[in-house]
Design an enzyme around this catalytic site. Structure first.
Site, PDB file in Angstrom:
ATOM      1  N   LYS A   1      12.238 -13.180 -30.654  1.00 12.55           N
ATOM      2  CA  LYS A   1      12.190 -11.835 -30.089  1.00 12.55           C
ATOM      3  C   LYS A   1      13.610 -11.337 -29.865  1.00 12.55           C
ATOM      4  O   LYS A   1      14.391 -11.961 -29.152  1.00 12.55           O
ATOM      5  CB  LYS A   1      11.421 -11.870 -28.773  1.00 12.55           C
ATOM      6  CG  LYS A   1      11.345 -10.518 -28.081  1.00 12.55           C
ATOM      7  CD  LYS A   1      10.404 -10.561 -26.899  1.00 12.55           C
ATOM      8  CE  LYS A   1      10.421  -9.257 -26.143  1.00 12.55           C
ATOM      9  NZ  LYS A   1       9.504  -9.283 -25.001  1.00 12.55           N
TER      10      LYS A   1
ATOM     11  N   LYS B   1       9.417 -10.465 -33.640  1.00  9.47           N
ATOM     12  CA  LYS B   1       9.333  -9.146 -33.005  1.00  9.47           C
ATOM     13  C   LYS B   1      10.728  -8.576 -32.809  1.00  9.47           C
ATOM     14  O   LYS B   1      11.592  -9.301 -32.328  1.00  9.47           O
ATOM     15  CB  LYS B   1       8.641  -9.319 -31.654  1.00  9.47           C
ATOM     16  CG  LYS B   1       8.540  -8.072 -30.822  1.00  9.47           C
ATOM     17  CD  LYS B   1       8.027  -8.401 -29.458  1.00  9.47           C
ATOM     18  CE  LYS B   1       8.072  -7.146 -28.636  1.00  9.47           C
ATOM     19  NZ  LYS B   1       7.909  -7.398 -27.229  1.00  9.47           N
TER      20      LYS B   1
HETATM   21  C1  PBG Z   1       7.496  -7.948 -22.152  1.00 10.65           C
HETATM   22  C2  PBG Z   1       7.226  -7.290 -23.443  1.00 10.65           C
HETATM   23  C3  PBG Z   1       7.924  -6.241 -24.049  1.00 10.65           C
HETATM   24  C4  PBG Z   1       7.214  -5.939 -25.202  1.00 10.65           C
HETATM   25  C5  PBG Z   1       6.147  -6.826 -25.282  1.00 10.65           C
HETATM   26  N1  PBG Z   1       6.183  -7.651 -24.190  1.00 10.65           N
HETATM   27  C6  PBG Z   1       9.102  -5.454 -23.628  1.00 10.65           C
HETATM   28  C7  PBG Z   1      10.423  -6.067 -23.509  1.00 10.65           C
HETATM   29  O1  PBG Z   1      10.648  -7.214 -23.846  1.00 10.65           O
HETATM   30  O2  PBG Z   1      11.275  -5.337 -23.014  1.00 10.65           O
HETATM   31  C8  PBG Z   1       7.566  -4.842 -26.152  1.00 10.65           C
HETATM   32  C9  PBG Z   1       6.421  -4.308 -26.920  1.00 10.65           C
HETATM   33  C10 PBG Z   1       6.656  -3.030 -27.638  1.00 10.65           C
HETATM   34  O3  PBG Z   1       7.740  -2.433 -27.632  1.00 10.65           O
HETATM   35  O4  PBG Z   1       5.683  -2.589 -28.247  1.00 10.65           O
HETATM   36  N2  PBG Z   1       8.576  -8.815 -22.162  1.00 10.65           N
HETATM   37 ZN    ZN Z   2       9.416  -9.323 -20.119  1.00  6.03          ZN
END
Ligand code: PBG
Ligand code: ZN
Length: 344
Positions: free
Chosen positions: A211, A264
């Site tokens: 991520k 992601k």
């Molecule tokens: C929580 C989380 C996030 C997303 C999914 N779980 C946001 C982040 O990490 O700031 C993003 C999902 C999206 O943008 O569709 N950590």
């Molecule tokens: Zn988070």
């Protein structure tokens, strides 16, 4: 190939040597294109995210994500789940907005927390629907970071204990798959041992293994009210310049017992999807994140792109890159389009 030079063929009538190779033959009709299509989208491979909130009768559009609503855990959630199931989508990813936030995000692991309530309702109404939960702290903490803080920095190991408690309450409420998204080191092992110790060795872990610290999460942070109050997430999420590091993250999470892996965001990271695909046999998930969704929605509202074709093309790219499963806010629309027409 000069056929006439081959021994034994000299007595055959001379044939014209094909000079132009014609791949277009296979594209001549829709039926032919369909026959030779290498990658297909199917509703069974899609996961639809949901945002659940406290209150009654809430079906409130999220301004930054046209077409997506905040839903209360009552008939509003039932109606949405019914639509998703009717379209053949087999899984939802549940995000919750708590009633109140605090330093450690207590509602995150409360039996009556909003996600826990939603899971029980969804499980009762649709026994076959796969329930996936996002396991992270940022929606629940007053500071908006993905873990508990110590001297202004996310304390990795103290956060693991909380994540384990969250996952167990999700499992107890009916989650099939818990998906830790906070990029804490050791989060998969922590969830595995917490679930096993609480009698849930049968529940799976989908790790947000790879991520990135991405600006594409912007609309989600508005939807989930989860933006960090100070700083950013670069001390735990990955640097967009890195790809070898993705392989380290993926293999660590696989070794810790992840059942599925995720990359992601998706569109700006298709090379990463491909690289991880080539090194794991686990099912691989691509998350078509909020910013990717909202850009398409905005451009299509302006009449600048054909939403349906752009979405199907983008998701096809994710499948081609090697994703088995796609999490997308477009999932319902895609399933409906696929039902209308298998693609031109
Ligand atoms: C929580 C989380 C996030 C997303 C999914 N779980 C946001 C982040 O990490 O700031 C993003 C999902 C999206 O943008 O569709 N950590
Ligand atoms: Zn988070």
């Amino acid at each position: 190939m000069p056929l006439r030079r081959c021994r034994g063929l000299s007595s055959l009538p001379s044939v014209s040597t094909p000079r132009i190779h014609r791949p277009r033959r296979r594209r001549r009709t829709a039926a032919f294109r369909r026959l030779v299509r290498e990658h297909r989208l199917h509703p069974a491979d899609l996961i639809q995210p949901l945002f659940v909130v406290h209150g009654e009768g809430v079906e409130r559009p999220i301004p930054s994500m046209p077409g997506i609503c905040h839903l209360s855990v009552d008939a509003a959630l039932d109606r949405e789940a019914d639509r998703i199931v009717a379209l053949g989508i087999g899984a939802v990813l549940v995000f919750g907005l708590p009633a109140a936030k605090d330093e450690i995000g207590s509602e995150n692991f409360a039996e009556e927390g909003i996600v826990q309530q939603a899971l029980r309702r969804l499980r009762a109404r649709h026994p076959e629907l796969l329930l996936v939960t996002d396991v992270c702290c940022c929606e629940y903490t007053s500071h908006g970071h993905c873990g508990v803080l110590r001297e202004g920095v996310v304390d990795n190991d103290a956060t693991l204990e909380i994540l384990g408690r969250v996952a167990v309450t999700h499992a107890r409420a009916g989650a099939d798959i818990v998906a830790p998204s906070g990029m804490m080191d050791g989060m998969v092992a922590a969830l595995r041992s917490a679930l096993d110790a609480s009698g849930f060795p049968d529940r799976a872990i989908l790790s947000y293994a790879v991520k990135y610290a991405s600006a594409y999460y912007g609309p989600f942070r508005e939807a989930a009210d989860s933006a960090p109050a100070f700083g950013d997430r670069r001390q735990y999420q990955m640097d967009p310049g890195n790809v070898r590091e993705a392989l380290i993250e993926a293999s660590l999470d696989e070794a810790e017992g992840a059942d599925l892996l995720m990359v992601k965001p998706a569109l700006a990271y298709l090379d990463v999807v491909r690289a991880v695909r080539e090194r794991t046999a686990l099912p691989l998930v691509a998350y078509n994140v909020s910013g990717e969704y909202s850009m398409v929605k905005a451009a299509s509202r302006l009449g600048w792109i054909d939403e349906r074709r752009v979405v199907l093309e983008s998701l096809a790219g994710m499948r081609r890159a090697g994703a088995d499963i796609i999490i997308s806010y477009h999932a319902k629309d895609v399933a409906a389009w696929l039902a209308e027409d298998e693609g031109e």
